[in-house]
Design an enzyme around this catalytic site. Structure first.
Site, PDB file in Angstrom:
ATOM      1  N   SER A   1       0.752  -1.251   0.024  1.00  0.00           N
ATOM      2  CA  SER A   1      -0.039  -0.109   0.060  1.00  0.00           C
ATOM      3  C   SER A   1       0.830   1.341  -0.155  1.00  0.00           C
ATOM      4  CB  SER A   1      -0.991  -0.123   1.264  1.00  0.00           C
ATOM      5  OG  SER A   1      -1.602  -1.169   1.257  1.00  0.00           O
TER       6      SER A   1
ATOM      7  N   HIS B   1      -0.999  -9.692  -0.690  1.00  0.00           N
ATOM      8  CA  HIS B   1      -1.757  -9.128  -1.622  1.00  0.00           C
ATOM      9  C   HIS B   1      -1.853 -10.015  -3.051  1.00  0.00           C
ATOM     10  CE1 HIS B   1      -0.563  -5.225   0.647  1.00  0.00           C
ATOM     11  NE2 HIS B   1      -1.416  -5.738   1.205  1.00  0.00           N
TER      12      HIS B   1
ATOM     13  N   GLU C   1     -10.475   6.424   2.691  1.00  0.00           N
ATOM     14  CA  GLU C   1      -9.884   5.204   2.526  1.00  0.00           C
ATOM     15  C   GLU C   1     -10.841   4.633   3.238  1.00  0.00           C
ATOM     16  OE1 GLU C   1      -6.113   2.407   3.159  1.00  0.00           O
ATOM     17  OE2 GLU C   1      -6.426   4.077   4.506  1.00  0.00           O
TER      18      GLU C   1
ATOM     19  N   THR D   1      -1.534   4.393   3.473  1.00  0.00           N
ATOM     20  CA  THR D   1      -2.384   5.076   2.377  1.00  0.00           C
ATOM     21  C   THR D   1      -2.580   6.706   2.845  1.00  0.00           C
ATOM     22  OG1 THR D   1      -3.553   3.088   1.913  1.00  0.00           O
ATOM     23  CG2 THR D   1      -4.298   5.097   1.048  1.00  0.00           C
TER      24      THR D   1
HETATM   25 ZN   LIG Z   1      -2.253  -5.133   3.207  1.00  0.00          ZN
END
Ligand SMILES: [Zn+2]
Ligand SMILES: *[C@@H]1O[C@H](CO)[C@@H](O)[C@H](O)[C@H]1NC(C)=O
Ligand SMILES: *[C@@H]1O[C@H](CO)[C@@H](O)[C@H](O)[C@H]1NC(C)=O
Ligand SMILES: *[C@@H]1O[C@H](CO)[C@@H](O)[C@H](O)[C@H]1NC(C)=O
Ligand SMILES: *[C@@H]1O[C@H](CO)[C@@H](O)[C@H](O)[C@H]1NC(C)=O
Ligand SMILES: *[C@@H]1O[C@H](CO)[C@@H](O)[C@H](O)[C@H]1NC(C)=O
Ligand SMILES: *[C@@H]1O[C@H](CO)[C@@H](O)[C@H](O)[C@H]1NC(C)=O
Ligand SMILES: *[C@@H]1O[C@H](CO)[C@@H](O)[C@H](O)[C@H]1NC(C)=O
Ligand SMILES: *[C@@H]1O[C@H](CO)[C@@H](O)[C@H](O)[C@H]1NC(C)=O
Ligand SMILES: *[C@@H]1O[C@H](CO)[C@@H](O)[C@H](O)[C@H]1NC(C)=O
Ligand SMILES: *[C@@H]1O[C@H](CO)[C@@H](O)[C@H](O)[C@H]1NC(C)=O
Length: 532
Positions: free
Chosen positions: A107, A456, A333, A170
């Site tokens: 991220s 991910h 987010e 983020t």
């Molecule tokens: Zn993650």
């Protein structure tokens, strides 16, 4: 009499839908309606006053599909036929999420791409691809600015909203520069060795630009702002993490007072305080609602006092930012979709996706005109899959009644390629899911490869857009194209385009012509009904 009967039947079909599936005619109508919408898709060529950027952390395509079905099913429908709010946006593209040095991204590296317009290394925030992960001296001279900073310089009010710590990768991508996403707070030794000259992320938010000029800051992570001799605001049971003795929440407030915003700035920590906050009296607000991340939306009831929902935070943020005559840039987010997946907890991830979608919905309701560009995207995917042979309307969380493996054991419609749940499948045999309540809140769907945390996923994610220049998202894009396109539309840094000329910018496109074929079709339809 006859007509009344038909109407009653139609009413039942439309509102109670007793069938599992649509009639052939219904499918034809659905496709035609979609074609009509496609033919009418607008390309709005004007400078948006506001930009609202939504990021679903870890929200790959399988997640949005699964959450769409889940949302339909918790509302008593089959689920497949519905759409999340942002899935109805007129323009959609794909985003290639790889980092400068990684096939499957994290991220931090991807936040740098979609906020600063350049790909960076995995784990690195707000630095270009010359910077090396975890190496402070490699950060020197390699800072790059974010779209939030470009917006501020163009006179926009700015805000950041997240369900994670406000110092997490983020949100940090909007305001921080660091070669290591984990340098969120001050720990002893930060002044020498590896971290020499690399300020922790929390301090960057409070002290530096653009962080200190962000008007709305909503999220979690209070402990990263408190010294070790102070406790959290709720349980009074957890101690601060800062080893430099500083209370950055107090410092934030002192800075606002020194800047003359004393009686128009607030620090808050509960959902009740958020709801009571008078937006017209507030220009700056720091709301930290949890010691670390906010709760998963599905488990929010377990926390007292109540933490705010993502849509409540979004609503208040827009109310405050909307006061700026020149418009605003807001980043929101849904940060815990990712965390649900990392633990193989698909229901938590789906429910957080639905909560995220509710925030999109509230933003659309508050900003209905053509002067806001909405972009919804994700930083990366996850390894979750939707597969098997479930029938229409089958529970997305179950499926073990209908999917059978050739080993004679049932399997779920949802599974992961890896993660902690693989430990359930010891001794070379899959666990027997027959009769298990797989739809409980924290059930772990099966995973193949054992890992402490699921990883991910590296495939593309979607970009959904609506509003001025939304059509710039239309094909397979590099992830770092996203802020470049938004910047072009909004004329933050790049002001050369014709629509950036303030004296000519806001010009409405010609009105759409009357759609005679569809009007005639509706009239014929009504006539047939009356005759029946
Ligand atoms: Zn993650
Ligand atoms: C850190 O980066 C600097 C500057 O790029 C470089 O000279 C140094 O060798 C790097 N340190 C390590 C341990 O890689
Ligand atoms: C950090 O350093 C300070 C000052 O040297 C010291 O008082 C404190 O005990 C240290 N804290 C930790 C957790 O090591
Ligand atoms: C924590 O320590 C700092 C300085 O070390 C001091 O100024 C502050 O009052 C202390 N806070 C509490 C709650 O004791
Ligand atoms: C405080 O922490 C203790 C020990 O971890 C726990 O038993 C207690 O329930 C906590 N109290 C509150 C108010 O959270
Ligand atoms: C708020 O601050 C301004 C300027 O510092 C001052 O003029 C005003 O009276 C204050 N308002 C209130 C309600 O305190
Ligand atoms: C919020 O503040 C404005 C301006 O001071 C005031 O007119 C309004 O009544 C307040 N709203 C609420 C709900 O208190
Ligand atoms: C694996 O096999 C061992 C020995 O037969 C047994 O004790 C254990 O419970 C099994 N584990 C699982 C997860 O089935
Ligand atoms: C799985 O469990 C069910 C219910 O306990 C049982 O009937 C079935 O035989 C089991 N399947 C296998 C392959 O062990
Ligand atoms: C902006 O538009 C006005 C009016 O059409 C025109 O006179 C002016 O030259 C334009 N400015 C730029 C920089 O294009
Ligand atoms: C948005 O712009 C399009 C085309 O420019 C126009 O047809 C439409 O009516 C506008 N919508 C609103 C809500 O202003």
């Amino acid at each position: 009499m006859k007509a009344n009967l038909s109407l009653i039947v139609l009413f039942f079909i439309l509102f109670f839908n007793p069938c599992q599936s649509e009639s052939p005619n219904e499918w034809i109508k659905i496709a035609n309606a979609e074609l009509e919408r496609a033919l009418k898709t607008e390309r709005i060529i004007q400078r948006p006053k506001n930009v609202v950027f939504f990021l679903g952390d870890g929200m790959g395509i399988a997640t949005s599909t699964g959450a769409r079905i889940y949302k339909g099913q918790i509302n008593g429908r089959n689920g497949e036929e519905g759409s999340l709010t942002f899935e109805k946006f007129p323009h959609v593209g794909l985003s290639k999420t790889y980092n400068d040095d990684a096939q499957v991204p994290d991220s931090a590296g991807s936040a740098t791409a979609f906020f600063s317009g350049q790909k960076a290394a995995l784990g690195v925030i707000g630095l270009n691809s010359n910077a090396r992960y975890g190496n402070c001296s490699s950060a020197q001279g390699n800072h790059i600015t974010s779209i939030l900073e470009w917006a501020q310089k163009a006179g926009k009010a700015t805000g950041i909203v997240t369900t994670t710590r406000i110092t997490h990768a983020t949100p940090a991508g909007t305001y921080a520069h660091t070669p290591d996403r984990d340098w969120e707070t001050y720990v002893n030794g930060s002044d020498d060795a590896d971290r020499a000259g690399c300020k922790d992320i929390a301090r960057q938010l409070v002290e530096d630009l653009p962080g200190r000029d962000i008007r709305v800051i909503f999220g979690g992570g209070e402990l990263h702002f408190l010294p070790t001799n102070e406790t959290d605001s709720w349980s009074k049971n957890l101690t601060g993490l800062r080893q430099d003795g500083r209370n950055l929440i107090k410092e934030w407030r002192i800075r606002k007072m020194a800047a003359g915003h004393g009686n128009r700035s607030r620090t808050i920590s509960t959902g009740a305080q958020l709801n009571a906050l008078n937006a017209s009296q507030t220009d700056f607000v720091l709301g930290l609602f949890a010691p670390s991340h906010l709760s998963f939306d599905l488990l929010r009831a377990n926390h007292t006092p109540k933490q705010p929902t993502i849509h409540e935070m979004t609503k208040k943020a827009i109310e405050i930012l909307q006061k700026n005559e020149d418009g605003f840039f807001l980043m929101i987010e849904g940060g815990r979709i990712d965390h649900g997946h990392h633990d193989n907890h698909a229901k938590l991830a789906f429910h957080d996706t639905v909560a995220f979608d509710a925030a999109v919905e509230v933003a659309l309701e508050m900003l209905p005109d053509n002067d806001t560009l909405f972009v919804v995207t994700s930083d990366h995917s996850h390894t979750i899959r939707i597969g098997g042979w479930p029938g229409r309307g089958e529970s997305i969380l179950k499926g073990q009644g209908v999917n059978m493996g050739s080993d004679g054991l049932p399997f779920l419609t949802l599974s992961y390629a890896n993660g902690p749940s693989a430990a359930n499948n010891a001794n070379g045999s899959r666990r027997n899911l027959t009769g298990l309540a797989t739809d409980v809140d924290v059930f772990q769907q099966d995973a193949l490869v054992p890992l402490k945390y699921e990883t991910h996923g590296g495939e593309d994610v979607a970009i959904y857009a609506k509003g001025p220049f939304a059509h710039l998202f239309h094909t397979l894009h590099e992830q770092h194209y996203i802020p470049v396109a938004i910047d072009y539309a909004a004329c933050y840094r790049s002001t050369a385009a014709q629509h950036c000329n303030k004296t000519t910018a806001i010009s409405a496109a010609p009105p759409a012509p009357m759609n005679w074929p569809s009007i005639i079709r509706v009239l014929v339809f009504c006539l047939v009904f009356i005759l029946l």
